[in-house]
Design a protein around this motif. Structure first.
Motif, PDB file in Angstrom:
ATOM      1  N   SER A 124       0.840  -1.200   0.000  1.00  0.00           N
ATOM      2  CA  SER A 124       0.000   0.000   0.000  1.00  0.00           C
ATOM      3  C   SER A 124       0.873   1.248   0.000  1.00  0.00           C
ATOM      4  O   SER A 124       0.584   2.229  -0.698  1.00  0.00           O
ATOM      5  CB  SER A 124      -0.918   0.010   1.231  1.00  0.00           C
ATOM      6  OG  SER A 124      -1.839  -1.052   1.193  1.00  0.00           O
ATOM      7  N   ASP A 134       2.444   1.997  -3.246  1.00  0.00           N
ATOM      8  CA  ASP A 134       1.462   2.695  -4.078  1.00  0.00           C
ATOM      9  C   ASP A 134       1.407   4.184  -3.743  1.00  0.00           C
ATOM     10  O   ASP A 134       1.267   5.029  -4.634  1.00  0.00           O
ATOM     11  CB  ASP A 134       0.083   2.072  -3.882  1.00  0.00           C
ATOM     12  CG  ASP A 134      -0.718   2.006  -5.169  1.00  0.00           C
ATOM     13  OD1 ASP A 134      -0.314   1.258  -6.073  1.00  0.00           O
ATOM     14  OD2 ASP A 134      -1.741   2.718  -5.273  1.00  0.00           O
ATOM     15  N   ASN A 147      -5.581  -0.324  -3.015  1.00  0.00           N
ATOM     16  CA  ASN A 147      -5.023   0.552  -4.043  1.00  0.00           C
ATOM     17  C   ASN A 147      -6.050   0.837  -5.133  1.00  0.00           C
ATOM     18  O   ASN A 147      -6.101   1.945  -5.688  1.00  0.00           O
ATOM     19  CB  ASN A 147      -3.767  -0.074  -4.644  1.00  0.00           C
ATOM     20  CG  ASN A 147      -2.632  -0.173  -3.643  1.00  0.00           C
ATOM     21  OD1 ASN A 147      -2.602   0.545  -2.640  1.00  0.00           O
ATOM     22  ND2 ASN A 147      -1.690  -1.074  -3.886  1.00  0.00           N
TER      23      ASN A 147
END
Length: 719
Positions: A531, A534, A699
């Protein structure tokens, strides 16, 4: 219901029509499982042999392959025989499979963890089959007075090329058993495989469909009693007093007494109710009155546990080198991620049959780690290891919980006390509330990108409970080092491509017992790491998949990303279209997920599709792999948006599936699974496919809504 008793090996071979001779072949490897040792044979099928994995061929030509690993749905009872059968030159229709009992001297290590069954034993199992084949070839050549090089094996027969003469394995077994097994055998090229790499129907499918498969709950013994145990819901409390007068009034109740189980070295106390039937035992337990002594340990709530984690995140001593690298970058972000405690919640709750005599112990049940349980019982009850038999049944799920020796030990103590075989049953509520659990965790992630929009610095500090009965000591501050250590689930290429990375972990003090859960630590670590990767891609204003491709430069990862882009049609995505990606690596397997989400007419978020790509190197059965990947995604979905274990006053709150909700079939999105083709070493499958899903989903939600999910589980309808 009539239950067929398991046949002994001797009875099985005799009833299969043996004339008394069988060829039994196998290998013994050291605990690492990395190199083959002597291949041993025996004429007497009951002869003592040191085997890791072995096959038995009777005089009628029937082949029995003993599966030394537990079968909890992951497919070992098919994949392991499939490997052996490939080199043995028999079809799977000619093979029967039986569970091997715990015996480290025969079979070597037998744990079912770390997705190790195939990646740990692939080549060795091939050599077992090849060695048996060569012995049969030599036996036929001697009968025909021809060189063995003029013969070949096919479909359970040896054939002479020049004359087309043919002998079945059954006709050759007696002579083959007198031949010294070859120490060096030639294995087939992958292109010549006829069984490996094919989607062959699983050997256990029919038995599981028609109900003949024996799980732990199905197993029965003559004269067996049934027991349930009232255990302290606060885990460590001791029994202060027992009022069992009403319990003993229940017809069929025979015994009520205090019993213990060992959880990471701590004795957990309970009160056993033993009866002629499970119903009587359960009714007696409902009437039991136990007063607990809960002094001497904390009774924490979930809020207190996570507050403690948050405080621990700031304890590590900063690294001047890392701080400088962070500050010198062009852009910096910091985020905190949180993952909950989870129950294992296997569909088959814990259960175990024990029959303890003065000088022997025998166990039957859904055990995931037969060797450890055997050794634990031998040591604790002072019975020679050779006199402790652990028999595996099918497991209705395991996920790490059924590898633990606490429930067989408890069953053994009860059997010893009543001097009779007993089946100890855990109710769903017992199974969900008594642990050990997967620990919750919090992550402080900091990172930066440079002017080239690459990651300049990347740090993850985790605060969690370390595996055990609960840490009792305060965590000591630890220095944060740079470019050392690692974290589960993070793709290995990142350690080469990121110039400054820092990984640290801080244990928290809590009495909650915690342990591994499917894809241990990667199942939570990857959520935070992928995460946050991202987030760094967004900080750099880069496409998330292209950003990963820059940082995962090895040919294996480049090939994976190229295929992922193609199968998911990634280049067709539009801005704010709701696409998310995550790539993780653990237990020898690399997995990438692309998740697509959208808004329904009622504005609630819907998961439209999951594209899953796994690189597990050389693989055995594509259908088994697809099933494992799909199962991992469903389990990960539940952990991300459905369920968690909470604590109040030191006790688990969620007790059954009405509050610990599982995903419904109507909530499962379309899943498309692809497998990479390469010649890499075999890798894991059953665990590596889980960690990437939650970050890929979160995401995708960010891509659709602009909202970053940093805490699990979350309500999909409230995004």
């Amino acid at each position: 219901m009539t239950h067929k008793h398991d046949l002994s090996r001797r009875a099985f071979l005799r009833q299969a029509g043996l004339s008394g001779v069988a060829l039994t072949i196998g290998c013994c490897w050291p605990a690492s499982g990395e190199s083959a040792g002597e291949i041993i044979y025996a004429i007497d099928p009951n002869a003592a042999t040191e085997l890791m994995a072995w096959i038995s061929i009777d005089s009628s030509g029937k082949v029995t392959i003993f599966n030394h690993r537990s079968e909890m749905g992951q497919g070992t009872s098919s994949a392991i025989p499939q490997i052996v059968a490939e080199e043995l030159e028999v079809s799977m229709d000619q093979v029967s499979v039986r569970f091997a009992p715990a015996n480290p001297q025969k079979y070597g290590p037998q744990p079912q963890d770390g997705s190790f069954s195939i990646r740990g034993w692939y080549e060795q199992l091939l050599r077992v089959g090849a060695s048996a084949r060569e012995m049969l070839l030599e036996a036929a050549a001697k009968q025909w007075h021809v060189p063995a090089s003029e013969c070949f094996a096919e479909n359970g027969h040896i054939i002479h090329r020049a004359t087309a003469k043919k002998l079945s394995y059954g006709a050759l077994v007696k002579d083959a058993a007198t031949i010294t097994p070859p120490q060096q055998v030639k294995l087939k090229a992958r292109k010549d495989h006829k069984i490996i790499g094919k989607s062959i129907t699983r050997k256990d499918t029919v038995a599981k469909v028609n109900g003949s498969a024996v799980f732990g709950l199905d197993k029965k013994l003559p004269g067996m009693r049934y027991a349930v145990v009232e255990r302290n819901p606060k885990f460590r409390g001791k029994v202060k007093s027992i009022n069992d007068s009403e319990t003993r009034s229940v017809a069929g109740v025979k015994h009520v007494f205090k019993v213990q189980r060992v959880v990471f070295g701590l004795m957990y106390e309970g009160v056993a109710v033993v009866a002629d039937s499970l119903w009587a035992a359960m009714q007696g337990r409902k009437l039991l009155k136990v007063e607990w002594d809960d002094d001497g340990f904390e009774h924490l709530s979930s809020e207190q546990l996570f507050t403690r984690m948050q405080q621990e995140l700031l304890k590590p001593i900063p690294s001047e080198v890392f701080e400088t690298a962070l500050e010198n970058a062009s852009a910096i972000i910091e985020s905190v991620y949180e993952a909950p405690y989870q129950s294992h919640s296997c569909m088959e709750p814990l259960n175990c049959i024990a029959d303890v005599k003065d000088d022997s112990i025998e166990i039957w049940g859904p055990v995931q780690e037969a060797n450890w349980i055997q050794a634990d019982l031998s040591e604790r009850l002072n019975v020679p290891l050779k006199n402790v038999a652990v028999n595996m049944t099918f497991l209705g799920g395991g996920f790490g919980r059924k590898a633990f020796p606490d429930y067989p030990y408890e069953a053994a103590l009860i059997s010893k006390e009543i001097k009779a075989p007993v089946q100890v049953m855990w109710t769903r509520e017992d199974d969900m509330t008594l642990g050990p659990f997967r620990s919750g965790a919090m992550y402080r992630c900091r990172g930066s990108v440079n002017v080239d929009n690459k990651i300049a610095a990347f740090q993850v500090i985790c605060a969690t409970q370390y595996m055990g009965a609960g840490a009792d000591k305060e965590a000591e501050p630890q220095p944060v080092t740079v470019n050392t250590g690692g974290i589960s689930g993070l793709a290995s290429d990142y350690y080469q491509s990121i110039p400054h990375y820092s990984i640290a972990s801080v244990p928290i003090k809590a009495p909650i017992p915690v342990m591994w859960w499917r894809a241990p630590t990667a199942n939570v670590d990857a959520f935070a790491c992928e995460s946050f990767i991202d987030e760094l891609a967004h900080l750099a204003s880069q496409d998330p998949l292209a950003f990963r491709k820059i940082h995962l430069p090895s040919p294996r990862y480049q090939a994976l990303i190229d295929k992922l882009e193609a199968i998911s049609h990634w280049t067709s995505r539009r801005k704010n279209d709701g696409w998310g990606v995550a790539i993780t690596e653990c237990f020898g397997g690399i997995v990438a997920h692309v998740v697509k989400v959208s808004r329904k007419p009622d504005q609630k978020v819907k998961i439209d599709k999951v594209y899953a790509l796994i690189d597990c190197g050389l693989y055995v059965n594509p259908d088994i792999i697809r099933a494992q990947v799909e199962g991992s995604i469903v389990m990960a979905l539940g952990a991300a948006v459905k369920h968690a274990t909470h604590f109040e006053d030191g006790k688990a709150v969620e007790k059954n599936f009405n509050t610990y909700a599982m995903p419904r079939i109507s909530e499962i999105p379309a899943i498309e699974v692809h497998i990479m083709e390469n010649d890499e070493k075999p890798g894991g499958v059953g665990e590596p496919a889980l960690p990437a899903f939650a970050p890929a989903l979160c995401n995708a939600i960010f891509d659709l809504t602009g909202k970053r999910i940093r805490k699990l589980p979350f309500n999909l309808d409230e995004v």
